[in-house]
Design an enzyme around this catalytic site. Structure first.
Site, PDB file in Angstrom:
ATOM      1  CB  SER A 196      27.785 -46.370 -11.469  1.00 64.80           C
ATOM      2  OG  SER A 196      28.824 -45.645 -10.861  1.00 64.80           O
ATOM      3  CD  GLU A 335      33.504 -48.808 -16.075  1.00 64.64           C
ATOM      4  OE1 GLU A 335      32.780 -47.798 -15.955  1.00 64.64           O
ATOM      5  OE2 GLU A 335      33.053 -49.969 -16.057  1.00 64.64           O
ATOM      6  CG  HIS A 425      31.228 -44.692 -15.201  1.00 68.20           C
ATOM      7  ND1 HIS A 425      31.353 -45.990 -14.777  1.00 68.20           N
ATOM      8  CD2 HIS A 425      30.447 -44.066 -14.272  1.00 68.20           C
ATOM      9  CE1 HIS A 425      30.704 -46.141 -13.645  1.00 68.20           C
ATOM     10  NE2 HIS A 425      30.130 -44.996 -13.320  1.00 68.20           N
TER      11      HIS A 425
END
Length: 507
Positions: A196, A335, A425
């Site tokens: 990230s 995600e 994610h």
């Protein structure tokens, strides 16, 4: 592997660093932890908005058996996927070293340096998900690093350098270069990795001349291409100063308590001239045609400051920056595919993509993913495409232009969680670190995450970190292909066809 519990009485050998002696503790028979070792002075007072300064020498033996203070003072949100301890204290610029070979400079083991995520304003280097014990078991020294976050790490202040968070990361990498041999690592075999915002950070370091030579490989997990311009940074910095009620200068900000900054920074953390993530296919196509390909609108993020980052990252890669560095990059299928209000339907989205001249194979790949998670989540999948998959496509194109496609490998994490019924994610991190036994993992992935898949993913990370390459097709071999992790491992030559065709609309 059984969950590891520290015993503070199992002391590890005393190791000499450039600032003094440190004593850690054994986690198990092949993993010693040296925690909270400072690599720079506490960023407080006159140093709060300054470049990091080396930590002074100490006398005697410093105990490194507990995690040090962390920069985070606010969580990412009401619920976060990753356990992220927030530890109070001023000496927040520190590293955590996990090693199977303490005080053994002849071991010359490969090194993995991890940079945590959290939108550049949250996260923690002390998460149990970043424990290096499984990498140690397999012969890799692992280091997690901290860096200043949010406005204090990346915001514009008149008279202060931009990219202070990146400067912290570079200072930590220099500490690794100068010290890791005493922990059994080889400073010439360093791979940096992050997820990230950590993935965005390692992409920035790949394009920074100030970080050149500090690592030979990069693992980017779900990273975004960030490139805040100085003008954008200044606009947001002045807006936050107005919100807080101070002059936007060093003298003005030095009078503001840290908590006051944290109370306001989240309200002023968007770049107005970068559009928000799209919720319809038409918005997505229109944004790409306007040149917005994986652009993030976060304001407190790496900036094109002319020094740490002389030019936008895609331009830097195309001009050869980081061309000699191996890159393993990938995303998670879904995600940020959360429920998002939209009027979009899958039929309409498919027709929009056909009108944009995408191939039927590319369109089918998007449609299949929407079918997998359910059509009500289509807007979230469009956002995922925009925020993550397009950034990967843009990076690949730049690496191709810079002559480093043959040193670029891609992966596609598609394993679904039994909790979310999607690939979300952060889901890949426990597999890559092989820490499926951590209690928080079960609440995120379900009661029985696949250990055989963890063996595959962790094994690939080990291969890349240990050798600086992978036995798999590169982007030069298969421009749209990736190693796919779904149940097991296979190679999908069209894994990123949709993202790459979509990104090509910008040209």
């Amino acid at each position: 592997m059984a969950h590891i519990h520290y015993d503070v009485h199992d002391r590890a050998p005393v190791v000499r660093t450039t600032s003094g002696l440190v004593e850690g503790r054994w986690q198990n028979a092949c993993s010693a932890a040296y925690l909270g070792i400072p690599f720079a002075k506490a960023p407080v007072g006159a140093l709060r908005f300054a470049a990091p300064e080396p930590y002074p020498a100490w006398e005697g033996i410093r105990q490194a058996v507990d995690y040090g203070p962390t920069p985070q003072r606010r969580p990412f949100g009401p619920a976060v996927t990753i356990p992220e301890p927030s530890i109070p204290g001023d000496e927040t610029l520190n590293v955590n070293v996990f090693t199977p070979a303490p005080r053994n400079p002849t071991a010359k083991l490969p090194v993995f340096v991890w940079i945590h995520g959290g939108g550049y304003f949250a996260g923690s280097p002390s998460s149990p998900w970043y424990n290096g014990r499984s990498f140690n078991r397999d012969g890799v020294v692992t280091v997690s690093v901290s860096y200043r976050l949010g406005f204090q790490g990346f915001g514009w202040v008149e008279g202060a350098p931009l990219n202070r968070g990146l400067l912290d990361q570079i200072a930590a990498l220099r500490w690794v270069r100068d010290n890791i041999a005493e922990f059994g690592g080889d400073p010439n075999k360093v791979t940096i990795g992050g997820q990230s915002a950590g993935g965005g950070s390692v992409l920035a370091l790949l394009g920074s001349p100030k970080a050149a030579g500090l690592f030979r490989g990069v693992i980017c997990e779900s990273g975004c291409l960030n490139g805040v311009t100085p003008a954008q940074a200044e606009t947001v910095g002045r807006a936050l100063a107005k919100e807080v009620g101070v002059e936007p200068t060093l003298a003005g900000w030095e009078s503001v308590p840290e908590n006051a900054i944290l109370d306001h920074e989240r309200a002023v953390n968007e770049i107005a001239d970068i559009p928000p993530a799209p919720t319809t296919a038409a918005e997505l196509v229109d944004q790409v045609k306007q040149g917005f390909v994986g652009d993030s609108n976060l304001a407190y993020a790496p900036s094109i400051d002319g020094a740490v980052l002389p030019e936008p990252l895609d331009c830097a890669y195309a001009h050869g920056a980081g061309a000699n560095v191996a890159l393993l990059m990938g995303t998670v299928r879904n995600e940020f595919s959360y429920p998002v209000p939209t009027t979009e339907t899958l039929d309409h989205a498919e027709n929009t993509f056909r009108a944009a001249a995408l191939t039927e194979d590319a369109i089918a790949r998007f449609a299949n993913e929407v079918h997998r998670i359910g059509e009500p989540l289509i807007a979230g999948q469009l956002m995922t495409t925009s925020m993550f998959h397009l950034g990967l496509a843009r990076t690949v194109s730049a690496r191709e232009a810079g002559g480093s496609a043959n040193r670029t490998w891609l992966y596609d994490f598609a394993q679904t969680s039994a909790v979310s019924n999607a690939s979300m994610h952060c889901d890949e991190i426990p597999y890559a670190f092989d820490v499926l036994d951590d209690p928080k993992v079960l609440t995120v992935l379900g009661a029985e995450p696949s250990q055989s898949l963890a063996d595959r993913i962790h094994g690939r990370w080990m291969e890349f970190i240990s050798t600086g390459a992978l036995t798999a097709p590169t982007v030069a071999d298969e421009p749209m292909g990736a190693i796919q992790f779904l149940g097991t491992e296979r190679y999908d030559a069209g894994a990123y066809r949709f993202a790459r065709e979509l990104a090509a609309l910008a040209h």
